[in-house]
Design an enzyme around this catalytic site. Structure first.
Site, mmCIF file in Angstrom:
data_model
loop_
_atom_site.group_PDB
_atom_site.id
_atom_site.type_symbol
_atom_site.label_atom_id
_atom_site.label_comp_id
_atom_site.label_asym_id
_atom_site.label_seq_id
_atom_site.Cartn_x
_atom_site.Cartn_y
_atom_site.Cartn_z
ATOM 1 C CG ASP A 232 44.660 40.278 33.763
ATOM 2 O OD1 ASP A 232 44.425 39.079 34.029
ATOM 3 O OD2 ASP A 232 43.868 41.206 34.054
ATOM 4 C CD GLU A 233 45.039 44.700 35.626
ATOM 5 O OE1 GLU A 233 44.936 45.903 35.336
ATOM 6 O OE2 GLU A 233 44.069 44.018 35.958
#
Ligand code: TNX
Length: 528
Positions: free
Chosen positions: A338-339
């Site tokens: 993620d991210e």
């Protein structure tokens, strides 16, 4: 004269007291199984209007001698002993079980035919019989038995009986095969006792998976023998600058074992290529410029990345996944993903593809946050839908399955409302009704029931620092997410659920759980 009148009144008075006593007792007597507040709501409940009683001499019989089966009998006995004060012996097979017996039996049932965690409960005035085709099914059924007894059964000190259960039949099995929660031990570290308590909560609501977020920018929380600096250095702090901590391999094994005793699979996560500052601070060679970063105690995201083009990065990941996989019996390894704002998409894609190869070479299926769907997913990889429904669509288009954790419904680190002291609010407030009122199978256009393995409630801990704060964020929302995973959507209605949930207030009290008393629910506390 005066005396005589008093004599006439006395029997009447006694009779009145007796009648009153009778009435108040019958009120407490469970005689309608279908009106019990079981969470998650069972598939089918038929009541027969009488009751079964636990007796001081009740025996828990298991029909077989395997240690695993006996273990489930002992688990039940240990849950019931402190409050009842009964000895509740556990014995193998009963030819002629006496009145008040509990029998746990492994045998085929129609509930079991529908699902490997299914179970049936047949309760008569004489005995309580739990059957399932698997140990997991029996274990889930044991949770129903706990919930059918008065709330004070959960207390750790001896309580007044009686211990009655309404008679009838329950046939039950889950809608989704994957029902779990995630605990972030990276932003703040939580020790093994806190994790055990968290596992107890999952078990009580028939969840079957525990996702541990073991690394992030702020801390590395699992001993890796081939890269010792990860814990020597990378574990030594946490958000806000506390001293952090980590699980030794022995402790991790103990968590896995405890989860296993609760028929819960541990999913370890090492988040990458972003969320990796703790590793980058521990080993300079993992950085593109060869310099170790500083340890980090803030809560920004998206600034760190493994060096995608260095071979040592993949040697590191191979060692980490190998050591953790060797200690993890479950089929999954969570690779995060993620991210990764500090990683170019053109680097991210080959990275995720290579890490999937590494995980499969160690016998694991990958789970990753929904962004991993930008890469080519290997057969068996699962995308965890948290933020971007388009990513879930991309995963499904590749034939991958989806684990549902929509942040604005399932994130239990989101504040309930503006008064909540802990947690974040970037996905909005998540009141108890919001977290209950959704259907995984209709939430994301193009992602249907058959694409979904189940639901997970993540608890991020940027500003959650101890078990009491964990409890406050977990309860009561965990119960609702558990029901979404277990009970078919058509039998779930908020108005009906909120009444059942209100009655779990006294169970939370009995378990000494610090819970959020949502104004949307009429709570029955233990003292009320
Ligand atoms: C987003 S959810 C993150 C986490 C944060 C969380 C806080 C996800 C996959 N990434 O790094 O802790 O928000 O709610």
């Amino acid at each position: 004269m005066y005396h005589k009148k008093q004599k006439q009144i006395l029997p009447l008075l006694l009779l009145a007291i007796a009648v009153l006593f009778q009435v108040s007792c019958t009120k407490q007597e469970p005689s309608d199984l279908s009106s019990e507040s079981i969470i998650p709501k069972p598939v089918s409940v038929v009541s027969t209007g009488a009751y079964f009683s636990l007796k001081p001499n009740t025996v828990i019989y298991v029909t077989g001698e395997s240690p695993e089966l006996l273990g489930i009998g002992h688990y039940l006995a240990e849950k019931l002993r402190p409050s009842t004060g009964y000895s509740l012996n556990v014995k193998s097979t009963a030819d002629n079980p006496g009145k008040g017996s509990i029998i746990l039996s492994l045998e085929g049932t129609s509930a079991a035919a529908a699902n490997s965690e299914g179970y049936e409960l047949h309760i008569t005035a004489k005995q309580l019989r739990l059957t399932a085709a698997t140990h997991a099914g029996l274990f889930r059924g044991v949770q129903t038995i706990r919930q059918l007894l008065p709330a004070r059964i959960e207390m750790t000190e001896r309580q007044q009986g009686p211990w009655k259960i309404a008679t009838g039949t329950i046939s039950d099995y889950p809608e989704y095969s994957h029902r779990g929660a995630m605990l972030d031990v990276a932003r703040h570290f939580f020790g093994i006792d806190d994790v055990r308590r968290f596992i107890d909560f999952l078990a009580y609501y028939k969840m079957n998976s525990l996702h541990l977020h073991l690394s992030d920018d702020q801390g590395w929380r699992i001993e890796i023998k081939s890269w010792p600096n990860l814990t020597l250095h990378g574990s030594t702090t946490e958000v806000g600058g506390g001293s952090g901590g980590f699980f030794t391999q022995e402790q991790y094994r103990a968590i896995v074992e405890y989860a296993g005793e609760n028929y819960i699979t541990v999913i370890p996560e090492i988040d990458m290529p972003g969320h990796t500052n703790a590793a980058l601070a521990s080993y300079p060679e993992l950085n593109c410029d060869g310099k170790a970063t500083e340890l980090y105690t803030g809560i920004e995201v998206g600034f760190s990345s493994f060096c995608i083009h260095k071979e040592i990065t993949y040697k590191f990941i191979d060692d980490v996944i190998r050591e953790i996989s060797e200690m993890t019996p479950g089929p999954y390894f969570h690779i995060g993903g993620d991210e990764s704002h500090a990683t170019k998409l053109s680097d991210y894609i080959p990275f995720v593809e290579r890490v999937q190869e590494i995980a499969t070479s160690h016998g694991k299926q990958c789970i990753g946050w929904d962004e991993i769907a930008n890469a080519k997913l290997k057969p068996g990889s699962i995308a965890q839908n948290w933020a971007n429904p388009k990513n879930a669509g991309k995963a499904v288009a590749q034939g991958a399955k989806i684990l549902m954790s929509p942040a604005n419904k399932a994130y239990i680190d989101m504040k309930y409302d503006k008064t909540t002291k802990y947690g974040l609010q970037w996905a909005g407030f998540v009141e108890v009704d919001v977290s209950y009122n959704w259907d995984p199978a209709t939430l994301v256009p193009g992602v249907g029931r058959e694409d979904i393995v189940g639901v997970e409630a993540p608890l991020w801990t940027e500003n959650i620092t101890n078990i009491k704060e964990i409890e406050y964020m977990v309860f009561p929302r965990l119960a609702g997410i558990a029901e979404i995973g277990w009970t078919p959507a058509e039998s779930r209605k908020w108005e009906e659920y909120r009444t059942r949930l209100g009655r779990h207030g006294e169970r939370f009290d009995a378990m000494d759980i610090n819970y959020y008393k949502s104004p949307l629910v009429d709570w029955t506390g233990l003292d009320e």
